[in-house]
Structures are given as C-alpha cells and as structure tokens.
Design a protein around this motif. Structure first.
Motif, PDB file in Angstrom:
ATOM      1  N   TYR A  79       2.210   8.774   8.762  1.00  0.00           N
ATOM      2  CA  TYR A  79       2.982   8.632   7.525  1.00  0.00           C
ATOM      3  C   TYR A  79       3.771   7.331   7.447  1.00  0.00           C
ATOM      4  O   TYR A  79       4.468   7.097   6.469  1.00  0.00           O
ATOM      5  CB  TYR A  79       3.918   9.850   7.336  1.00  0.00           C
ATOM      6  N   TYR A 108      -3.954   7.610   6.716  1.00  0.00           N
ATOM      7  CA  TYR A 108      -2.656   7.637   6.062  1.00  0.00           C
ATOM      8  C   TYR A 108      -2.433   8.986   5.362  1.00  0.00           C
ATOM      9  O   TYR A 108      -3.111   9.312   4.384  1.00  0.00           O
ATOM     10  CB  TYR A 108      -2.596   6.479   5.062  1.00  0.00           C
ATOM     11  N   PRO A 110      -0.077  10.323   3.329  1.00  0.00           N
ATOM     12  CA  PRO A 110       0.208  10.439   1.889  1.00  0.00           C
ATOM     13  C   PRO A 110      -1.041  10.305   1.011  1.00  0.00           C
ATOM     14  O   PRO A 110      -1.167  11.001   0.006  1.00  0.00           O
ATOM     15  CB  PRO A 110       1.187   9.275   1.649  1.00  0.00           C
ATOM     16  N   GLU A 113      -2.846  13.511   1.159  1.00  0.00           N
ATOM     17  CA  GLU A 113      -2.147  14.521   0.336  1.00  0.00           C
ATOM     18  C   GLU A 113      -2.484  14.337  -1.133  1.00  0.00           C
ATOM     19  O   GLU A 113      -2.709  15.305  -1.861  1.00  0.00           O
ATOM     20  CB  GLU A 113      -0.636  14.404   0.537  1.00  0.00           C
ATOM     21  N   THR A 114      -2.509  13.099  -1.585  1.00  0.00           N
ATOM     22  CA  THR A 114      -2.838  12.815  -2.989  1.00  0.00           C
ATOM     23  C   THR A 114      -4.211  13.391  -3.340  1.00  0.00           C
ATOM     24  O   THR A 114      -4.416  13.931  -4.419  1.00  0.00           O
ATOM     25  CB  THR A 114      -2.827  11.289  -3.234  1.00  0.00           C
ATOM     26  N   HIS A 125       0.378  19.083   8.221  1.00  0.00           N
ATOM     27  CA  HIS A 125      -0.438  19.569   7.100  1.00  0.00           C
ATOM     28  C   HIS A 125      -1.524  20.487   7.668  1.00  0.00           C
ATOM     29  O   HIS A 125      -2.709  20.161   7.660  1.00  0.00           O
ATOM     30  CB  HIS A 125      -1.050  18.369   6.371  1.00  0.00           C
ATOM     31  N   GLN A 212      -2.292   3.724  -2.459  1.00  0.00           N
ATOM     32  CA  GLN A 212      -1.498   4.049  -1.270  1.00  0.00           C
ATOM     33  C   GLN A 212      -2.167   3.474  -0.018  1.00  0.00           C
ATOM     34  O   GLN A 212      -1.505   2.904   0.842  1.00  0.00           O
ATOM     35  CB  GLN A 212      -1.374   5.576  -1.131  1.00  0.00           C
ATOM     36  N   TRP A 216      -0.861   0.562   2.541  1.00  0.00           N
ATOM     37  CA  TRP A 216      -0.791   0.940   3.966  1.00  0.00           C
ATOM     38  C   TRP A 216      -1.546  -0.069   4.838  1.00  0.00           C
ATOM     39  O   TRP A 216      -1.032  -0.553   5.837  1.00  0.00           O
ATOM     40  CB  TRP A 216      -1.383   2.349   4.094  1.00  0.00           C
TER      41      TRP A 216
END
Lengths: 442, 216
Positions: A79, A108, A110, A113-114, A125, A212, A216
């Motif tokens: 993260y 990565y 995030p 998650e998206t 997670h 994202q 990153w």
C-alpha cells in the motif's frame, strides 16, 4: 527425443551482452558499473556454458522476504510505494545479491481494490496483514467457453475473463465485441453500449486502477533506478507462463482442466496453441521494455504427481517448449522456475538448444538434474527454504557447501532458494549468500 | 463379464459416456441399485490403487470422482438411505485441515479423497483453519491422526502451534500428527514437532495405514 542442439544464437548473445553492459543505466560511479557488469557476467556465463564464470552467481529469488526482514507487513509493502522501494533498495545493498528482486511483483493494493480483484487475496484483504498474497483458484472460464477462447482469445480475455476476475469490471461482459466498428453504419451498437451507466462505471474503475498503478510505478521506479545505479541487475526482465498453467491456474482451474484432458482434449490443445504466440509476446515485450533478456516462467501443474509422463508429453510440454523456443528466437533467455518435483521429467527439459535457457528447481533431486542437464542447460535452485526460515547458520553453511559440491561443476549453476521466498531470517540468509560467494569460487 | 463389472471397468477406463449409459441401462433393467453403487465403489478403489502405483494421476482421480457424483444423482432415487450409509468398515479417523493463514487446498483435497478411498473416516475442515477449531474438532471427532496441510512457508508456525496446543491440552500422545505440502521436509517436521512429513499424497496414505496397522 532429439540430441542436444548446438545452435548459435546471435540475437540472444547480443541481448545478453547489451544487458550485461549496463547500457542506459545512470550508474552512481564506475565501481557500481563494474560491479553490475561483473554480476551480469556471472549469470551470462552460467547460462551460456561457454566459459566458466568467476564464481557461482547467487540469486535467492525473494519476493516478500525483504519486507518481512525489515520489519514491515505485507500490507504496508502493498500500500506504500515508498516503503516497498526503500525495503528493496536496502535489502539489495545489505544482502549484496547478484541479481535482485523485482519490486513491482509485489503489486499495489489500492489498484486491486479499485478493480475488486478476485484472483488473489492479499494482506489486509482476505489474508492477514503481515502475510503475502495468495492465489484464489476458481473456474473463471466455463467448459462451454472454449470455442470463444479459441476463436478470439483477446476478446474473451477482455470482456469475459476480466469481467469474472474483477468485480468492478463485471459490466464488460455486456459489451458487444469490437468488430462492428469496421464501418460507420455498424459502429453504433458498440459505441452506444459503451454509454450504458454500468459500462461507464467499469471503464472508470479500469482507468482509475491504471492511474493509481501509474503513480505507484513512478514512485517505485526511482528506487529501482537507484538499485540498478548501485550496480545490481534484476533477476528477470519479464514473466510469462506455460500455456497449460495459464488455463489451469487462472482460467479453468486445476480440477476442471484435469477433467478436460478426458472430456475435451482437442479443445485444451487448441486453446493452448492459441496461447503460444501470446505468451511469447508477453515475455518478449516486457524483456525488451526493461532491457533484460531473462524471462521468468513459473511452472506449476506439469510437475511429478500432477500427470503421467504421457500426459505431460501430450498436454504440457509441447506448448511450453514452443513458448521457450519463441523466446529464444527473439533473443530472450527462458528462465523456468520448476516448482514441485521434476524427477520424472528431466529428459524433456534437456530437449532445448544448448546454453540458452535456465531451469531453477524447487524439490527436484539436484544431483540427478545436474546429471541429465549438465552441459546442456544452466540449472539453479535446490536449496531448501526450510533451513533459511527455521535452521541455523551452521546448517545453512553446510547445506550450501553440500549443494555446491553436488551441482556447481565447472559452471552452469545459479545458487538459489528452491521457492519464491516470502520470509527469511537475517543470519541464515546472509550465511547462504556469503557461503555461496566464497565456496562457489571456480 | 457381468454388467456391473463392465460398469466398473468403464469407470476405471475413464469411459464416461459408456459408464453413464450402462448405469441407466442397469437401473432400467431393475438391477439392484446397491449393486450398481458398489460397482462404482469398486471402480474408485481400483482408481485409488492405480494412483498409488503411479499409473494414474490427478486427471483420473478427479475424473472418476466426478463420474461417481454424476452417477449418484441418477442412482439416489432408487436407493434407501441405509444402502449407502457406512458402506464399509472404517479403518481410522483422520482430521485434515490447511492451517491458519494458508488458503491452498488442491493437495489437501487429493489426500482427503484418497484417505476416504482407503477406508478412513475423514473429516476435512477446509482451509485457513484456526488452531482452536482444529483442537476442538480433534477432540470431538476423536481423531487418531491429524493431517496438517500448507503450501507456503507461513504454514510452518501455525503447524508448530497446533502441536504445542495438543501438548498443552495433554492429548499429544493420543494422536499422530502428519504435515504435508510443497515445502515440508525433515527440518520442518522437527521444527513443528510432527510425527512425520510428506510431500505427496500417496506417501501420506501409506504412512497413515502403517500407523493404524501398528495401532497408532
């Protein structure tokens, strides 16, 4: 089985030499440049079997291990690009490996998650925060989907498979195929469907995950630049997979695919043959982009115990071999990470042009591997992770020497841990690397 | 060859369509459904044997299991519940789980299948099973053997913790603990305090059978 082939490969020689020269890397000083060239040279010599390297290259094949060694959790690494980058930079310098880990392999959180990514669980997670990510195998591709996959893998991959492996991309399955766009009067349905709110949301999620990931990698990239500038090559330029494993891991799942071998063997073979050029392209594309010819290929479901030699010969090996030869033709070095045991299959692996690929072994009998592949292909691995994680320094030193005595020969060996390393102890891992460098002198 | 033997042979030979057609034909001709069920049981036993001999592998194991499941759907309406209950004498009770933190199950599932084929009463607790649940289930089930599975190195410590808990609970001597998975070796077996380690299912079955023959 054919005899060992002595085929010169100017393209591969050129790519390996370009990589080993450090061309394009802004080294911090001349010493770093020399160290980089020395390390790459060890690997190049070990691969090509033409010249005995100065010593055995030491490449532990770590993934999450550096994260744990520096006291961080898997979640922190996944993260925060600065945390991950700093860990990998420190690890590479402190442990002084001959080729180091590839930070982007950690991925990565995030962005995942998206996408509502389903193919893995990751720290925080579905898996405890301190751990590494784990694969979630399911039947993402149905048996009746074979014809679609075979006739148009890209369309199937994008609209159907992504819609099942990423929750946020589920609406993509509602899109019509792109082919109506060939003419103005027929383009309407495709464009109009893209305007439907759920599909708009899916594309927004995809774009966001892309943004994202881009931010990153830009952050992470500066650390990777520093790692290379300090004189350390990365242990791979890209990765690809054996077609059987693509189907078995991410599409059909092990159990359905194993039944397909009886129920629809011709479709399995046709699907794998469609994957061959795609897997070659994936490997070559990344290797060229990263100016590193080593293409990592983790081998999973062709290992001893999974299938018979007859099944291996019919279903697993032909398309893996085709992918490897395709990579070689393009100047790359296939680096197969042979997970599990391959004691029944070593003869197949020998059927490659001499000195143009690498086999890193997990639980295969290394003495036997040396016997069958020695003088034909570079081998590596075979060191038990159990000793790194739970053993002591003396045990690790003894085992490293024993392994080197058995397999280092006069070149053609890379000292590695037998599995992708997600945890380690500082004293044992350092002892492994130090012993490898000292005792591995030729 | 009797028709039920032909059925057994078809299943063993992985001739799925033929096996299903024969099953239907036998049911229509009023063959005792228990005999048909037993033909499948015999086939599964033979497949298990061939697996243990290294003739058959995962494709045949999962294929025959699936053929049996499909057949059961057809045979079930003809059977009384008692016909399939406890069809054979169970040789021992084994509790199997992938330990906490690890969600892999391919190897564990193969072991469960083979253990059941070998007459074990198997209780498979699934993946990522917390230590407390393993301990309480082992007690409730009266497990003679606990099989702990794990693919990743992160499984080493949870396995060790299970053995330590068995000791704390004073029941370590009443069960054998066997660990299995890709990275298991003698070093990890000692680290965990297990009685044995295996890296393949067949070795595990043979070990457990030996333990039971020696009465644990």
């Amino acid at each position: 089985m054919t005899d060992i082939k002595e085929i010169s490969n100017d393209k591969q020689e050129a790519f390996l030499s370009r990589w080993a020269s450090g061309e394009g890397i802004a080294f911090q000083d001349d010493e770093a440049k020399k160290a980089y060239q020395y390390r790459c040279g060890l690997i190049k010599d070990a691969v090509q079997l033409k010249k005995t390297p100065d010593r055995v290259p030491v490449v532990p094949l770590e993934i999450f291990a550096p994260v744990m060694l520096y006291g961080y959790s898997g979640k922190e690494a996944m993260y925060d690009a600065n945390i991950l980058g700093k860990i990998y930079l420190d690890f590479t310098r402190d442990y002084d490996v001959d080729a180091t880990a590839i930070a982007p392999m950690v991925m990565y959180g995030p962005a995942l998650e998206t996408l509502d990514y389903q193919l893995y669980k990751w720290p925080g997670h579905g898996v405890k925060e301190k751990l590494s990510y784990q694969f979630v195998e399911k039947e993402y591709m149905k048996a009746e989907d074979y014809d679609h996959f075979i006739s148009d893998p890209s369309d199937y991959w994008f609209r159907i498979w992504l819609s099942r492996t990423c929750g946020a991309l589920a609406p993509l399955a509602q899109m019509p195929p792109i082919y109506g766009t060939m003419e103005l009067p027929m383009a309407g349905p495709w464009l109009c469907t893209l305007g439907a709110p759920p599909i708009q949301e899916a594309f927004k999620a995809l774009l966001k995950a892309g943004q994202q990931s881009f931010e990153w990698i830009n952050t992470l990239g500066s650390y990777i630049g520093q790692i290379m500038a300090a004189g350390y090559p990365l242990y791979a330029g890209s990765a690809t997979k054996a077609p059987f494993d693509v189907l078995g891991d991410s599409f059909r799942g092990t159990t359905p695919l194993m039944m397909d071998l009886y129920r629809r063997p011709e479709k399995v073979i046709a699907a794998m043959e469609r994957l061959v050029p795609l897997m070659i392209g994936t490997g070559v594309g990344g290797a060229v982009a990263n100016n590193n010819p080593l293409v990592f290929i983790p081998l999973h479901k062709g290992a001893d115990g999974f299938m018979s030699n007859d099944q291996f010969e019919k279903f697993y090996w032909p398309t893996l071999k085709a992918v490897m030869l395709g990579l070689i033709d393009n100047g790359c070095v296939p680096c197969c990470f042979v997970e599990g045991g391959y004691n029944q299959r070593l003869e197949y692996l020998a059927d490659m042009p001499k000195g143009q690929c690498i086999y890193i072994f997990d639980r295969t009998d290394m003495t036997q591997a040396r016997k069958v592949l020695g003088g034909k292909a570079c081998i590596g691995g075979g060191f038990p992770i159990s000793l790194i994680v739970t053993g002591n320094v003396r045990q690790v030193e003894d085992e490293t020497k024993k392994l080197l005595d058995a397999v280092a020969g006069d070149g053609g060996y890379i000292l590695s841990i037998g599995c992708a390393m997600d945890e380690a102890k500082e004293d044992t891992l350092k002892a492994f690397i130090k012993t490898g460098k000292q005792y591995g002198k030729y | 060859m009797k028709d039920t033997q032909l059925l057994t042979q078809a299943v063993v030979d992985m001739e799925e369509d033929k096996a299903l057609a024969l099953t239907r034909q036998l049911l229509e001709s009023k063959t005792d459904p228990v005999a048909i069920f037993n033909a499948y049981q015999d086939a599964m036993a033979e497949v298990g044997k061939r697996f243990e001999k290294g003739i058959y592998f995962i494709p045949e194991l999962v294929m025959s299991g699936d053929m049996m499941n499909s057949a059961m759907e057809i045979i079930k309406p003809y059977l009384n519940e008692s016909d399939t209950r406890d069809t054979g004498k169970k040789t021992g009770r084994i509790l199997i789980a992938t330990v906490e933190g690890d969600i892999h199950d391919i190897g564990k599932n193969i072991v469960s299948t083979l253990m059941a084929l070998n007459g074990f009463e198997v209780r498979d607790m699934g993946v990522d099973v917390p230590i407390d649940r393993i301990i309480s289930e082992a007690k409730e089930f009266g497990a003679q053997i606990i099989g702990l599975s794990g693919l990743l190195t992160l499984a080493f410590d949870p396995m060790k913790n299970v053995v330590e808990r068995l000791e704390q609970e004073g029941i370590r001597d009443t069960v054998k603990v066997i660990i299995g998975g890709g990275q298991m070796d003698d070093q990890i077996c000692r680290y965990v305090g297990a009685d044995a380690f295996v890296t393949d299912a067949v070795a595990g079955i043979s070990l457990c059978k030996n333990w039971l023959n020696g009465s644990i």
